[in-house]
Every structure is written in structure tokens, then in C-alpha cells.
Design an enzyme around this catalytic site. Structure first.
Site, short mmCIF file in Angstrom:
data_model
loop_
_atom_site.label_atom_id
_atom_site.label_comp_id
_atom_site.label_asym_id
_atom_site.label_seq_id
_atom_site.Cartn_x
_atom_site.Cartn_y
_atom_site.Cartn_z
N SER A 125 -8.77 14.21 -3.23
CA SER A 125 -7.61 13.66 -5.02
C SER A 125 -8.21 12.37 -5.96
O SER A 125 -8.18 11.66 -5.39
CB SER A 125 -6.85 13.40 -3.87
OG SER A 125 -5.57 13.11 -5.02
N TYR A 150 -0.57 8.29 1.37
CA TYR A 150 -0.86 9.81 0.91
C TYR A 150 -2.04 9.42 0.50
O TYR A 150 -3.70 9.77 0.49
CB TYR A 150 -0.61 10.81 -0.30
CG TYR A 150 -1.27 11.96 -0.58
CD1 TYR A 150 -1.93 12.63 -0.13
CD2 TYR A 150 -1.71 11.89 -2.01
CE1 TYR A 150 -2.94 13.97 -0.29
CE2 TYR A 150 -2.41 12.71 -2.24
CZ TYR A 150 -2.83 13.92 -1.31
OH TYR A 150 -4.02 15.35 -2.19
N LYS A 154 -7.05 9.41 1.38
CA LYS A 154 -7.86 10.62 1.04
C LYS A 154 -9.28 9.65 0.76
O LYS A 154 -10.20 9.93 1.59
CB LYS A 154 -7.79 10.93 -0.81
CG LYS A 154 -6.61 12.71 -0.46
CD LYS A 154 -7.70 13.31 0.27
CE LYS A 154 -6.29 14.33 0.93
NZ LYS A 154 -6.79 15.61 1.67
#
Length: 338
Positions: A125, A150, A154
Site C-alpha cells: 500500500s 494498518y 504493510k
């Protein structure tokens, strides 16, 4: 050639399964259905005329992952989507994100590195860049402290893969750092169907437009952008799915220059939240009910891609405009609610 797609009933995963099957690959989908529906299988089958193999497995269960790879010992490659993915939710539930996103990745890789040769595509991402210093963002932009758990998962995921590739020459991997997927397949057989309240902007817009949500909250209009709202790079999900297939083929055909590579996947154009709202109003002919509220923790100001590397090295380029992607999202919403 058999390809395993984890999280293959999800939004991006299901569209990628379609593109893989259209290219003649045999697909095995793994999904725990925590944020997806088994009905998606019927949509994939309707589009491609082929039903993929489906395994309902929680990839946090180490023994189940090992047994999966024993059952499908002829897997040539893995495209790994399985992860929790909402920035806001990750701030509220960090342990869930670390367990699900890192644990499942480690177990899949532990099984995969036992193979004589394997290809691995990681769903990364643009959040790994944090708030980048300059736009558009290139793959050489520094990896900054993430704004959310989050984003941290990643970043950690990429580090795990990079470290394993250094000691496992049998593993070939590509991380695709993509921006904001939206839209639906042109057949409207599959699309974005979040469980519960949508965490992404576009499905919240379409659900508001059709009357499921009372109104849309725009998180801040005092950012240093043209209209004060956050800017993102919105890419049609079918364009994104095709990028995964192209990246996988690069590995399977031995065209990669290193056994771990990274590519940005986006349109190369930033659109503000208000521009996305105006796009919906253009394609739907409806006025959207929205209000400006306080900023949301974890949001960066702007992020859009420099796609030169993907365009030139992978030979891939996004084809659809914001309005085309939004139109497909709206058509999908109308079909689902009809």
C-alpha cells in the site's frame, strides 16, 4: 499453472481471480469470509465460465496453512491479499491488525519457502510512505513512520518479505504498493461489498447515494490542498487486478531483475474527496448529502503515485478515468440493492 489467491473473495482479490482465469490460470481461493461473502464465487464463475477452487481457511491458523500447501503441492505462485485493511479501524484495534496482517503473511511464507521454486505477489500500500515529502510519490521515496497500525503492518510485511528473499533464492517476490482502488467489474457480477459500515470513501458515497446511509462525513476541509480536503490516487479495480497478473507473469517467466522488487500501482493523478463527490454527482445525476466534520486520526494529507516504473518496467498502465470507475461503482451499488 495453479495460483493461490489469499483473500480471493475480497474486493481486489475477486477481480484478480477473474483476470487470472481469463489468462488461463487455475486458481485456488483462500478466504475466511470475515469481510467477504461466498456468493462472490458465483459472480466470478458467471464472468469467466470457470469456478475456482475455494478453501475456507483462517490463515492465522498455522496448521491449517501447512495442510493447505500439502493439498495443493503444485502451487506455482501466491498472490497475497488476506489482511484487515481499514486505516481508522486499525487505530482502534491495533492488535487485530498485527495478528491478522503479519501472522498470516508469516505462515504463508513459511510454507512457500519449502518449495523448490515459488513466486509471491504482496498486496502492499501507499501507506508505507506515510506523508511523503513530494508528489507524485516514487518507489524511491523514503519509508516514513506510518500514520496508522494498518500502514505499519504493510511496512513490516515488506520488510519480512525482503528479509526472507535475501536468504531464500528459490522465492521470487514483488510488492505492489497501490493507492485507492474503486469501481466494479463491467459485468457488475462482482464489486466492492464491505461488511457493515464501509471504511472506504467510494462505497460510503454510493451507499449514501442509494439511501442506505443518511449522509457522508468529509473528514476535514482545512488541509493544505486546493479545496481543503484530502487527496488520493483512485484507480479502477480492474486496472489494479491486471497489474497483479502482469507482475506475477514477470516472476513466472523469470523477467525480474532481483528476487524482490517493488512497484507503485496507481493512475498518477490525485483527486480530492470533494472531486470524488462531484464525480459521483456527475455520473449518477444525484446530489450527495454530505457534511464537513473534524479530521480523522491516521489520515495523510495527499498521496498519489509516480507510475513511471510500472509503466516502463512492467508494461502496465491504468486505463480508466475517475468518472468511469465511479460509474461502475454506482452501477454495482444499484444492482446489489435492486
Amino acid at each position: 499453472m495453479k495460483i493461490l489467491v489469499t483473500g480471493g473473495l475480497g474486493f481486489i482479490g475477486s477481480h484478480t481471480v477473474v483476470e487470472l482465469q481469463n489468462e488461463g490460470y487455475q486458481v485456488v481461493i483462500v478466504d475466511d469470509c470475515s469481510n467477504a461473502d461466498e456468493k462472490v464465487l458465483a459472480g466470478i464463475t458467471a464472468i469467466t465460465g470457470k469456478e475456482p477452487v475455494f478453501e475456507k481457511i483462517d490463515l492465522r491458523e498455522k496448521e491449517a496453512v501447512g495442510a493447505l500447501f500439502e493439498r495443493h503441492s503444485d502451487i506455482a505462485g501466491v498472490i497475497h491479499f488476506a489482511a484487515s485493511k481499514a486505516v481508522g479501524e486499525s487505530v482502534e484495534k491495533p492488535l487485530l491488525y498485527y495478528e491478522n496482517n503479519i501472522g498470516s503473511l508469516v505462515y504463508v511464507l513459511k510454507a512457500l519457502v519449502k518449495k523448490e521454486k515459488a513466486s509471491f505477489i504482496f498486496s502492499s500500500s501507499c501507506t508505507v510512505y506515510g506523508q511523503a515529502d513530494a508528489m507524485p510519490i516514487t518507489e524511491n521515496a523514503p519509508i516514513k513512520p506510518a500514520e496508522s497500525p494498518y500502514g505499519k503492518t504493510k511496512q513490516m510485511g515488506e520488510e519480512v518479505i525482503s528479509d526472507i528473499c535475501k536468504v531464500s533464492p528459490n522465492l521470487q517476490a514483488i510488492a505492489l504498493r497501490y493507492f485507492n482502488p474503486m469501481g466494479a467489474h463491467p459485468s457488475v457480477e462482482i464489486g466492492e461489498l464491505p461488511v457493515g459500515v464501509p471504511q472506504n470513501l467510494v462505497p460510503f458515497i454510493t451507499q449514501t447515494g442509494i439511501g442506505i446511509r443518511e449522509g457522508l462525513s468529509v473528514f476535514g476541509n482545512d488541509y493544505p490542498t486546493e479545496d481543503g480536503t484530502c487527496v488520493r490516487d483512485y484507480i479502477h479495480v480492474v486496472d489494479l487486478a491486471k497489474a497483479h497478473v502482469v507482475a506475477l507473469q514477470r516472476l513466472l517467466h523469470g523477467k525480474n531483475e532481483k528476487n524482490y522488487e517493488v512497484f507503485n500501482v496507481g493512475t498518477g493523478k490525485g483527486s480530492s474527496v470533494m472531486e470524488v463527490i462531484r464525480s459521483f454527482e456527475r455520473v449518477s445525476g444525484k446530489n450527495l448529502n454530505y457534511k464537513i466534520v473534524d479530521r480523522r486520526p491516521g489520515d495523510v494529507i495527499e498521496a498519489f503515485a509516480d507510475t513511471t516504473k510500472a509503466n516502463e518496467v512492467l508494461g502496465w498502465k491504468a486505463q480508466s478515468s475517475l468518472d468511469e470507475a465511479m460509474r461502475s461503482a454506482w452501477e454495482w451499488e444499484q444492482k446489489v440493492r435492486s
